[in-house]
Design a protein around this motif. Structure first.
Motif, mmCIF file in Angstrom:
data_model
loop_
_atom_site.group_PDB
_atom_site.id
_atom_site.type_symbol
_atom_site.label_atom_id
_atom_site.label_comp_id
_atom_site.label_asym_id
_atom_site.label_seq_id
_atom_site.Cartn_x
_atom_site.Cartn_y
_atom_site.Cartn_z
ATOM 1 N N ASP A 37 20.435 8.192 45.109
ATOM 2 C CA ASP A 37 21.584 8.724 44.370
ATOM 3 C C ASP A 37 21.099 9.605 43.227
ATOM 4 O OD1 ASP A 37 20.597 6.674 42.749
ATOM 5 O OD2 ASP A 37 22.554 5.814 42.306
ATOM 6 N N TYR A 38 21.945 10.537 42.859
ATOM 7 C CA TYR A 38 21.592 11.472 41.794
ATOM 8 C C TYR A 38 22.883 12.063 41.221
ATOM 9 C CZ TYR A 38 22.418 14.836 45.542
ATOM 10 O OH TYR A 38 22.990 15.545 46.572
ATOM 11 N N ALA A 40 25.688 14.506 40.548
ATOM 12 C CA ALA A 40 26.195 15.604 41.390
ATOM 13 C C ALA A 40 25.875 16.972 40.797
ATOM 14 C CB ALA A 40 27.699 15.456 41.602
ATOM 15 N N GLU A 43 22.739 18.865 42.096
ATOM 16 C CA GLU A 43 22.683 19.135 43.535
ATOM 17 C C GLU A 43 21.659 20.211 43.895
ATOM 18 O OE1 GLU A 43 23.483 18.976 47.581
ATOM 19 O OE2 GLU A 43 24.303 17.622 46.076
ATOM 20 N N THR A 134 21.631 15.082 54.148
ATOM 21 C CA THR A 134 22.128 15.795 52.970
ATOM 22 C C THR A 134 23.538 16.315 53.263
ATOM 23 O OG1 THR A 134 21.260 17.940 53.680
ATOM 24 C CG2 THR A 134 19.765 16.529 52.402
ATOM 25 N N GLY A 137 28.312 15.672 49.682
ATOM 26 C CA GLY A 137 29.321 16.217 48.769
ATOM 27 C C GLY A 137 30.073 17.390 49.362
ATOM 28 N N PRO A 166 25.235 12.460 46.143
ATOM 29 C CA PRO A 166 25.610 13.014 44.842
ATOM 30 C C PRO A 166 26.616 12.120 44.116
ATOM 31 C CG PRO A 166 26.833 14.125 46.559
ATOM 32 C CD PRO A 166 25.909 13.155 47.244
#
Length: 193
Positions: A37-38, A40, A43, A134, A137, A166
């Motif tokens: 997770d990261y 958004a 991105e 990937t 989002g 994201p």
């Protein structure tokens, strides 16, 4: 101490190089499904780093490949191949976004065991690879991450799968963009804290 995004991305490279990761050792012989997770808003940083890792690994001599699947690109390519992409634009204009979302989901068989997206990934995943998923989002709300994960679990059981997400993952629940809670439990490990 909390790691920066750059440090966490560096750690991914370390982790995926370990033979124990690629062979799913230490997971009770269960296939490794992981979520990275990261935020958004990061991105583009994450996309660039994924491409860097993929390219760097193409020439690696340690016997595995990174295979990247962008879910949005897969959806567009399937719709184009079926001759439906332009029809989707017209359908959305006539019927609205909610109707086209449902129609595309049915066309792609998103919730069925023979999902066209899952089949696309399965057919293009070689042995001795690590799969990066990937585009989560970019696909919202057309495609939900839990749908992909649940269906992939049924067909990909020999290579680790890393979903780049994201939002936030606490080890059980996903929150897309830090705002949209997905009310599903996941059997996936958080890749790097």
């Amino acid at each position: 101490m909390m790691l920066s995004l750059e440090q966490r991305l560096d750690k991914i490279e370390e982790v995926i190089k370990k033979p124990s990761f690629r062979q799913n050792k230490g997971l009770g012989n269960e296939v490794g499904y992981y979520i990275f997770d990261y935020p958004a808003e990061q991105e583009l940083v994450v996309r660039e780093r994924i491409e860097y890792i993929r390219q760097k690994n193409e020439e690696a001599i340690d016997g595995f490949r990174i295979v990247v699947f962008d879910l949005y690109d897969i959806i567009i390519s399937i719709l184009k191949a079926k001759g439906y992409l332009e029809k989707c634009f017209e359908f959305e204009k006539a019927r609205g976004f909610d109707r086209i979302t449902k129609a595309v989901g049915n066309t792609l068989r998103l919730t069925s065991a023979d999902s066209l997206i899952v089949n696309h990934i399965r057919e293009r995943t070689p042995a001795n690879s690590v799969v990066f998923i990937t585009g989560i989002g970019k696909c919202y709300p057309l495609l939900r991450s839990h749908t992909v994960l649940n269906n992939l679990h049924q067909v990909i059981d020999s290579v680790p799968v890393v979903m780049f997400y994201p939002g936030e993952y606490d080890g059980q629940e996903l929150v897309l963009f830090g705002e949209i809670k997905d009310d599903n439990y996941y059997r996936a490990f958080k890749l790097v804290d």
